[in-house]
Design a protein around this motif. Sequence first.
Motif, mmCIF file in Angstrom:
data_model
loop_
_atom_site.group_PDB
_atom_site.id
_atom_site.type_symbol
_atom_site.label_atom_id
_atom_site.label_comp_id
_atom_site.label_asym_id
_atom_site.label_seq_id
_atom_site.Cartn_x
_atom_site.Cartn_y
_atom_site.Cartn_z
ATOM 1 N N GLU A 146 15.962 -10.699 -24.406
ATOM 2 C CA GLU A 146 14.548 -10.431 -24.140
ATOM 3 C C GLU A 146 13.694 -11.640 -24.510
ATOM 4 O O GLU A 146 12.611 -11.824 -23.951
ATOM 5 C CB GLU A 146 14.080 -9.222 -24.948
ATOM 6 C CG GLU A 146 14.514 -7.879 -24.428
ATOM 7 C CD GLU A 146 13.853 -6.753 -25.198
ATOM 8 O OE1 GLU A 146 12.847 -6.204 -24.691
ATOM 9 O OE2 GLU A 146 14.328 -6.414 -26.299
ATOM 10 N N VAL A 147 14.164 -12.413 -25.489
ATOM 11 C CA VAL A 147 13.435 -13.599 -25.945
ATOM 12 C C VAL A 147 14.408 -14.758 -26.082
ATOM 13 O O VAL A 147 15.627 -14.579 -26.059
ATOM 14 C CB VAL A 147 12.732 -13.352 -27.300
ATOM 15 C CG1 VAL A 147 11.686 -12.259 -27.169
ATOM 16 C CG2 VAL A 147 13.750 -12.995 -28.375
ATOM 17 N N ARG A 148 13.847 -15.928 -26.249
ATOM 18 C CA ARG A 148 14.674 -17.125 -26.409
ATOM 19 C C ARG A 148 15.437 -17.068 -27.735
ATOM 20 O O ARG A 148 14.967 -16.465 -28.695
ATOM 21 C CB ARG A 148 13.792 -18.378 -26.363
ATOM 22 C CG ARG A 148 13.154 -18.639 -25.005
ATOM 23 C CD ARG A 148 12.024 -19.629 -25.119
ATOM 24 N NE ARG A 148 12.478 -20.873 -25.741
ATOM 25 C CZ ARG A 148 11.659 -21.810 -26.208
ATOM 26 N NH1 ARG A 148 10.339 -21.605 -26.171
ATOM 27 N NH2 ARG A 148 12.134 -22.907 -26.730
ATOM 28 N N HIS A 159 7.543 -15.049 -39.067
ATOM 29 C CA HIS A 159 6.480 -15.704 -39.831
ATOM 30 C C HIS A 159 5.396 -16.258 -38.910
ATOM 31 O O HIS A 159 4.207 -16.231 -39.250
ATOM 32 C CB HIS A 159 7.062 -16.829 -40.693
ATOM 33 C CG HIS A 159 7.671 -16.346 -41.973
ATOM 34 N ND1 HIS A 159 6.930 -16.121 -43.104
ATOM 35 C CD2 HIS A 159 8.949 -16.036 -42.302
ATOM 36 C CE1 HIS A 159 7.715 -15.697 -44.081
ATOM 37 N NE2 HIS A 159 8.947 -15.635 -43.613
ATOM 38 N N THR A 160 5.807 -16.771 -37.748
ATOM 39 C CA THR A 160 4.832 -17.307 -36.792
ATOM 40 C C THR A 160 3.903 -16.213 -36.299
ATOM 41 O O THR A 160 2.676 -16.381 -36.283
ATOM 42 C CB THR A 160 5.554 -17.947 -35.594
ATOM 43 O OG1 THR A 160 6.379 -19.023 -36.048
ATOM 44 C CG2 THR A 160 4.555 -18.484 -34.578
ATOM 45 N N LEU A 161 4.467 -15.076 -35.919
ATOM 46 C CA LEU A 161 3.638 -13.974 -35.443
ATOM 47 C C LEU A 161 2.734 -13.462 -36.561
ATOM 48 O O LEU A 161 1.552 -13.184 -36.331
ATOM 49 C CB LEU A 161 4.521 -12.838 -34.918
ATOM 50 C CG LEU A 161 3.763 -11.610 -34.417
ATOM 51 C CD1 LEU A 161 2.787 -11.988 -33.307
ATOM 52 C CD2 LEU A 161 4.726 -10.541 -33.926
ATOM 53 N N ASN A 187 4.436 -16.305 -24.692
ATOM 54 C CA ASN A 187 4.667 -17.475 -23.838
ATOM 55 C C ASN A 187 5.432 -18.563 -24.573
ATOM 56 O O ASN A 187 5.937 -19.499 -23.948
ATOM 57 C CB ASN A 187 3.332 -18.029 -23.315
ATOM 58 C CG ASN A 187 2.747 -17.161 -22.220
ATOM 59 O OD1 ASN A 187 3.472 -16.471 -21.518
ATOM 60 N ND2 ASN A 187 1.437 -17.178 -22.087
ATOM 61 N N GLY A 188 5.535 -18.419 -25.886
ATOM 62 C CA GLY A 188 6.323 -19.371 -26.656
ATOM 63 C C GLY A 188 7.758 -18.922 -26.870
ATOM 64 O O GLY A 188 8.658 -19.749 -26.977
ATOM 65 N N VAL A 189 7.979 -17.600 -26.927
ATOM 66 C CA VAL A 189 9.324 -17.109 -27.231
ATOM 67 C C VAL A 189 9.989 -16.400 -26.054
ATOM 68 O O VAL A 189 11.196 -16.171 -26.060
ATOM 69 C CB VAL A 189 9.325 -16.148 -28.450
ATOM 70 C CG1 VAL A 189 8.745 -16.825 -29.663
ATOM 71 C CG2 VAL A 189 8.583 -14.849 -28.134
#
Length: 218
Positions: free
Chosen positions: A159-161, A170-172, A204-206
């Motif tokens: 589903e994600v990279r 942590h980013t989220l 859009n990043g992951v």
Amino acid sequence: MEHSAHQAKTKRPPGRPKRQEHEEATSQFILKTASDLFMEYGYEPISLQQIAEACGITKAAIYYHFENKPQLFTAAVTTMMERARKTSEEIMQQELPLYDRLVMLAERKLRFPHGDFETILRKASDSLTKEQLESIRRSEESIHHVLTVSFTEAIQKEEVRPLHPLLMAHTLASMLMLGNREVATDINPSPQELARDIIELFWNGVGIEPNSRSGGAQ
């Protein structure tokens, strides 16, 4: 008859004594009130007297349940984070695409704006023991763990990279913390709009491809 009357008098009622239940309810009310005040105004500006007044009790009643302000702050924050962890877990365990669950999580967090937690904790740290700080950090990491597990599963499902799950968590969390500041200003989009903007930016990043939501809401 006398024997029966004696049994009725000595028989213990089921459950906990009313006094214990009352004390536990009071303690929980103090924790909820204290966490609200600390998260809105910070550690230093809030006194035990102010917390007592907000609770409608005496300062002595605060001391009955908590030894001092640092102990109350630690208990209030860790209790608040445990509630957040449970809520996050309930949302992330739903049978929905990851994108939709993240939007729900973001909306939930931004619905209750508060001060910058890192700033609040930094200013409180000089008053806290090493053990108290570690307790708060463990509670904070328990929330990140919920996201880490969800991102790990999403990677396995493609589903994600295949990025580092903890880094993604942590980013989220950092993006939502910034969003919380924006909501608190009362001059920006609604929590719902901002939540979707943040998740779009994060996704859009992951995501496998930009705007690819694996069946998420459009």
